[in-house]
Design an enzyme around this catalytic site. Structure first.
Site, PDB file in Angstrom:
ATOM      1  CB  ALA A 173       9.381  12.682  -2.242  1.00 51.66           C
ATOM      2  N   GLY A 174       7.863  10.356  -3.762  1.00 48.56           N
ATOM      3  CA  GLY A 174       7.071   9.142  -3.549  1.00 48.56           C
ATOM      4  C   GLY A 174       8.053   8.017  -3.320  1.00 48.56           C
ATOM      5  CG  HIS A 175      10.801   8.170  -0.864  1.00 46.70           C
ATOM      6  ND1 HIS A 175      11.616   8.781   0.057  1.00 46.70           N
ATOM      7  CD2 HIS A 175      10.937   8.879  -2.008  1.00 46.70           C
ATOM      8  CE1 HIS A 175      12.222   9.813  -0.518  1.00 46.70           C
ATOM      9  NE2 HIS A 175      11.816   9.897  -1.771  1.00 46.70           N
ATOM     10  CB  THR A 176       7.623   2.333  -3.479  1.00 41.35           C
ATOM     11  OG1 THR A 176       7.240   3.378  -4.359  1.00 41.35           O
ATOM     12  CG2 THR A 176       6.551   1.264  -3.426  1.00 41.35           C
ATOM     13  N   GLY A 223       1.695   8.633 -10.928  1.00 43.44           N
ATOM     14  CA  GLY A 223       1.290   7.515 -11.776  1.00 43.44           C
ATOM     15  C   GLY A 223       1.774   7.628 -13.215  1.00 43.44           C
ATOM     16  CG  ASP A 281      10.912   8.164  -9.042  1.00 42.26           C
ATOM     17  OD1 ASP A 281      10.523   8.457  -7.900  1.00 42.26           O
ATOM     18  OD2 ASP A 281      10.444   8.663 -10.077  1.00 42.26           O
ATOM     19  N   GLY A 298      15.037   4.289  -5.761  1.00 42.69           N
ATOM     20  CA  GLY A 298      14.795   3.222  -4.781  1.00 42.69           C
ATOM     21  C   GLY A 298      15.303   3.632  -3.400  1.00 42.69           C
ATOM     22  CE  LYS A 299      15.137   9.621  -3.483  1.00 41.78           C
ATOM     23  NZ  LYS A 299      14.785   9.306  -4.881  1.00 41.78           N
ATOM     24  CD  GLN A 348      12.296  15.804  -4.618  1.00 42.09           C
ATOM     25  OE1 GLN A 348      12.902  16.454  -3.788  1.00 42.09           O
ATOM     26  NE2 GLN A 348      11.107  15.300  -4.378  1.00 42.09           N
ATOM     27  N   GLY A 362      15.078  -6.782  -5.787  1.00 51.52           N
ATOM     28  CA  GLY A 362      13.626  -6.815  -5.704  1.00 51.52           C
ATOM     29  C   GLY A 362      13.170  -5.731  -4.747  1.00 51.52           C
TER      30      GLY A 362
END
Ligand code: GDP
Ligand code: IMO
Ligand code: MG
Length: 422
Positions: A39-42, A300, A13, A15-16, A223, A413
């Site tokens: 994975a969760g990439h925003t 979450g 997490d 910020g990849k 990861q 940001g």
């Protein structure tokens, strides 16, 4: 563009996803090489938020090709949902996505086993994402897995799945868990195989040709370094090589075709799930959570937060061979009067220079902090190095120097434009 391996230098997490999205502008191909939909990439583009789990973050840029490589584990139902979801947001997913034939497939019994093992561990649970990642990689290593090449051929899928369901149902019965229906799983997964079949390719050959014509390739790590199965805080890790070497084995692109390694790190530290986190701190945790920040993109869950840990990031530079750094979430520190950075660990009076492999020892490590004065002003409007307050520049320079790599990007940001190149 140089072929670039992008890795997380902390616990995930970092910020990849955002940095991949920014760098994709100059690349032709983006490849995921390990992990799955844990994975969760925003990525935030034009005020719209996208969360990618298996599909590379490069998908948001038209004209780029995205590859889900052989080293990943694919939940076909999850992936189908991701494709449908992106299309509903007007993102094209068609010939621009390739899925490796030799990636392993996550089945419902993997997810069930993941949950059962966590339950069995009680207080010692890993805090997994319950996406079946560990059991799927376990099957891969045990040579009892089912691959994409099997998923898309019903005549191959049927006997393999039958045997796996039989084997796993025996385990479930022993645990008093409801057994799986072979017919139901087969139906659902054969349909997913049919949906995904047009995307499936020999991605090793595709990437080989791409390297020959000198296409710029970005390898999107999932990861982070300390979740690596070999180099992380075992057993509180994921089940793949999240460090730079994983990009080679997970794509079939050889090491001497890689040109640079970029490490992504937050200006502080976070971790989601269990396991040691030497610089964990209530003050920074409460501050970030109070701002509505640092909640997991996949589950979450509130992420655990701490000060920047230079012992850890220095170790990450060593195992990944990080040349360049992208520091994200600098703006997260905007309100602080004093910012701490861990410069070494101590056990009693003994100085510990590297992250210990023994996690009991790591848990005993007390961080030694150096304090930096906060800049106490918003950085989110900065677009070039000179726009940043001098104290923020000093902080960034110091953490890059301690990490031992060249500062290349500072992010202020979540948006594409909130990025400073050095
Ligand atoms: P990844 O898994 O490494 O791709 O990171 P995640 O997307 O899970 O988590 C990083 C979070 O930080 C996401 O919510 C991003 O939108 C956000 N983010 C990334 N860079 C910045 C930044 O510089 N500032 C702020 N405020 N948010 C950022
Ligand atoms: P991205 O790519 C942060 C953590 C889980 C758990 C451990 C094992 O978004 O950075 P697993 O489900 O993989 O067996 O869980 O690893 N974890 C992550 N933490 N970011 C991730 O991915 C993660 N993927 C897994 O929380 O502690
Ligand atoms: Mg994430």
């Amino acid at each position: 563009m140089a072929n670039t391996i992008l890795v997380g230098a902390q616990w995930g997490d970092e910020g990849k996803g955002k940095i991949i999205d920014v760098l994709t502008e100059d690349a032709e191909i983006v490849v995921r090489t390990q992990g799955g939909n844990n994975a969760g990439h925003t990525v935030l583009v034009g005020g719209k938020k996208y969360v990618l789990h298996l599909i590379p973050s490069g998908i948001l840029r038209p004209g780029k090709t995205c590859v889900i490589g052989n080293g990943t584990v694919i939940d076909p139902i999850g992936l189908m949902g991701e494709i449908v979801g992106l299309r509903a947001m007007n993102i094209k997913v068609g010939k621009n996505l390739l899925i490796s034939e030799t990636a392993h497939v996550v089945f419902p019994y993997h997810r069930e086993l993941d949950a059962l093992r966590e339950l069995g561990k009680g207080k010692k649970k890993i805090g997994t994402t319950k996406r079946g990642i560990g059991p799927c990689y376990g099957d891969k290593a045990a040579r009892t897995g089912i691959r994409v090449v099997d998923l898309v051929r019903p005549e191959r899928l049927e006997p393999l799945l039958k045997a796996k369901i039989k084997e796993n149902n025996e385990v479930f019965r022993a645990f008093g868990v409801k057994p799986l229906s072979f017919a139901k799983v087969l139906n659902e997964y054969a349909a997913a195989g049919k949906f995904l079949a047009p995307f499936v390719a020999d991605t090793v050959v595709y990437l080989h040709h791409a390297t020959q014509r000198k296409a710029g390739i970005l390898f999107e790590g999932a990861q982070g370094t300390f979740l690596d199965i070999d180099h992380g805080t075992y057993p509180y890790v994921t089940s793949s090589n999240t460090t730079a070497g994983g990009a080679c084995t997970g794509s079939g692109v050889p090491p001497h075709r890689m040109h640079r390694v970029m490490g992504v790190m937050k200006a502080y530290t976070t971790r989601v799930g269990e396991g040691p986190l030497p610089t964990e701190d209530k003050e920074i945790s409460d501050m970030l959570h109070g701002l509505g920040r640092e909640f997991g993109a996949t589950t979450g869950r509130a992420r655990r937060c701490g000060w920047f840990d230079a012992v850890a990031t220095r170790y990450a530079t060593m195992v990944n061979g990080i040349d360049e750094l992208a520091v994200t979430n600098l703006d997260g520190l905007d309100t602080l009067k004093t910012i701490k950075v861990c410069v070494e660990y101590r056990i009693g009076r003994r100085r510990v220079e590297h992250v210990p492999n023994n996690i009991e020892q790591l848990a005993e490590c007390k961080p030694v902090y150096q304090e930096f004065p906060g800049w106490e002003t918003s950085t989110s409007g900065a677009r070039k190095w000179g726009d940043l307050p001098p104290k923020a520049r000093s902080y960034l320079k110091a953490i890059a120097q301690m990490t031992g790599a060249k500062l290349k990007i500072a992010s202020v940001g979540p948006g594409r434009e909130e990025t400073i190149f050095l």
